[in-house]
Design a protein around this motif. Structure first.
Motif, mmCIF file in Angstrom:
data_model
loop_
_atom_site.group_PDB
_atom_site.id
_atom_site.type_symbol
_atom_site.label_atom_id
_atom_site.label_comp_id
_atom_site.label_asym_id
_atom_site.label_seq_id
_atom_site.Cartn_x
_atom_site.Cartn_y
_atom_site.Cartn_z
ATOM 1 N N ASP A 128 1.064 -1.118 -0.193
ATOM 2 C CA ASP A 128 -0.084 -0.056 -0.128
ATOM 3 C C ASP A 128 0.638 1.198 0.137
ATOM 4 N N MET A 129 2.491 1.226 0.354
ATOM 5 C CA MET A 129 2.827 2.229 0.088
ATOM 6 C C MET A 129 3.792 2.604 -1.020
ATOM 7 N N MET A 130 3.727 3.194 -2.255
ATOM 8 C CA MET A 130 4.077 2.932 -3.269
ATOM 9 C C MET A 130 5.477 3.209 -3.365
ATOM 10 N N SER A 131 5.921 3.848 -2.492
ATOM 11 C CA SER A 131 7.351 4.191 -2.126
ATOM 12 C C SER A 131 8.204 2.739 -2.154
ATOM 13 N N ASP A 132 7.358 1.180 -1.088
ATOM 14 C CA ASP A 132 7.979 0.310 -1.258
ATOM 15 C C ASP A 132 8.193 -0.249 -2.125
ATOM 16 N N LEU A 147 -4.285 0.489 -2.449
ATOM 17 C CA LEU A 147 -5.202 1.349 -2.296
ATOM 18 C C LEU A 147 -5.639 1.813 -3.607
ATOM 19 N N MET A 194 5.661 3.649 -13.871
ATOM 20 C CA MET A 194 7.006 3.872 -13.905
ATOM 21 C C MET A 194 8.131 2.804 -13.838
ATOM 22 N N MET A 195 6.876 1.472 -12.659
ATOM 23 C CA MET A 195 8.006 0.304 -13.243
ATOM 24 C C MET A 195 7.490 -0.456 -14.281
ATOM 25 N N ASN A 204 -5.762 5.064 -5.405
ATOM 26 C CA ASN A 204 -5.703 7.193 -6.150
ATOM 27 C C ASN A 204 -4.924 6.297 -7.534
ATOM 28 N N ARG A 238 0.133 4.927 -11.417
ATOM 29 C CA ARG A 238 1.176 5.964 -11.777
ATOM 30 C C ARG A 238 2.756 4.838 -11.802
ATOM 31 N N THR A 239 2.545 4.571 -10.872
ATOM 32 C CA THR A 239 3.524 3.751 -10.041
ATOM 33 C C THR A 239 3.903 2.584 -10.378
ATOM 34 N N GLN A 282 -2.274 7.654 -8.020
ATOM 35 C CA GLN A 282 -0.782 6.742 -7.435
ATOM 36 C C GLN A 282 -0.183 5.909 -8.541
ATOM 37 N N LEU A 298 8.328 1.096 -5.058
ATOM 38 C CA LEU A 298 9.822 1.712 -5.945
ATOM 39 C C LEU A 298 10.614 1.785 -5.663
ATOM 40 N N ALA A 299 10.982 1.186 -4.306
ATOM 41 C CA ALA A 299 12.473 0.403 -3.717
ATOM 42 C C ALA A 299 12.572 -0.652 -4.310
ATOM 43 N N PHE A 300 12.095 -1.201 -5.772
ATOM 44 C CA PHE A 300 12.864 -2.347 -5.847
ATOM 45 C C PHE A 300 12.889 -1.981 -7.933
#
Lengths: 117, 141
Positions: free
Chosen positions: A32-36, A51, A62-63, A53, A58-59, A55, A38-40
């Motif tokens: 649920d945390m998008m930065s998690d 989630l 990007m991935m 929304n 978007r996430t 983003q 994006l961390a890999f």
């Protein structure tokens, strides 16, 4: 497996992207945390999340992810769906399963996390 | 492609749902030029995290990207509150984002650490009360 297999294993409904069900997927990430997410940076094909929304899309974009599964039957609103359609190849699914169960079902059917520790 | 292409984006700080538009456009441009997908992903993730930061913390700003065959350089400039302690901000898990940002999937204190991970150089020029410029370099090896 393919996105279609993911759909069947998770008893999921297609929200959009039906034309891309044959896309091959090998790895998944549940968060649920998008930065998690994006961390890999390694190839990850499926995102399972609670989630709903924009983003999330978007996430995934990007991935270079192919499929987003909304857990617990959650449905994003129209703006999220149209963003996914705009992006083209992303399939949106919704599953009645909760996050833990959905991830477990995919793992036991051969999908992996894609991140070595 | 020409030697260098410069792209500029204004980032709207009021609408979180629009955050990512600039990163998305930059990614699309890099794809069209034909860069390696792994390189594109590193640029896209780093700029996206930076763009999200601008929206969460600084009320938007401006992104400038210089695209060359062997590297992409990006400047994210804002007139926000500045970062009082850059060392702390670089630490994984440290966040000053308001709690409602968590509901949107961000604010976990991973933004700058993620950017550092994917870039070959990261410089943060910040003054409290004046603003922040984040510079990032991603080499296309």
């Amino acid at each position: 497996m393919t996105v279609k297999d993911v759909k069947e294993i998770l008893k999921a409904e297609i929200i959009c992207g039906e034309e891309n069900l044959d896309t091959e997927v090998r790895t998944a990430c549940g968060a649920d945390m998008m930065s998690d997410v994006l961390a890999f940076v390694k190839d990850q094909s499926v995102l399972l999340t609670g989630l709903v929304n924009p983003q999330v899309v978007r996430t995934a974009e990007m991935m270079d992810m192919h499929c987003i599964v909304f857990v617990r039957g959650k449905v994003p609103d129209e703006s999220v769906i149209s963003l996914a359609k705009e992006r083209g190849e992303i399939v949106l699914l919704k599953t009645p399963y909760r996050m833990f169960t959905a991830c477990g079902l995919l793992f036991s059917n051969g999908l992996r996390g894609g991140c070595d520790i | 492609m020409p030697e260098k292409i410069t792209l500029k984006y204004a980032v709207d700080g009021d609408d979180f749902t629009k955050a990512g538009l600039a990163s998305s456009d930059l990614k699309h441009t890099l794809k069209q030029i034909g860069y390696d997908p792994g390189f594109i992903r590193r640029v896209a993730i780093a700029v996206y995290e930076g763009e999200i930061n601008m929206v969460i913390h600084a009320g938007g700003g401006e992104i400038t990207a210089d695209i060359a065959p062997d590297k992409v350089e990006v400047w994210l400039a804002d007139s926000g509150p500045g970062i009082p302690n850059v060392e702390l901000a670089m630490r994984e898990g440290y966040s000053t984002a308001p709690i409602d940002v968590h509901e949107l999937g961000f604010g976990a204190g991973m933004g700058l650490p993620n950017i550092k991970k994917y870039t070959d150089d990261l410089q943060i020029d910040t003054t409290v009360g004046v603003g922040t410029t984040v510079y990032m370099l991603i080499n296309n090896n």
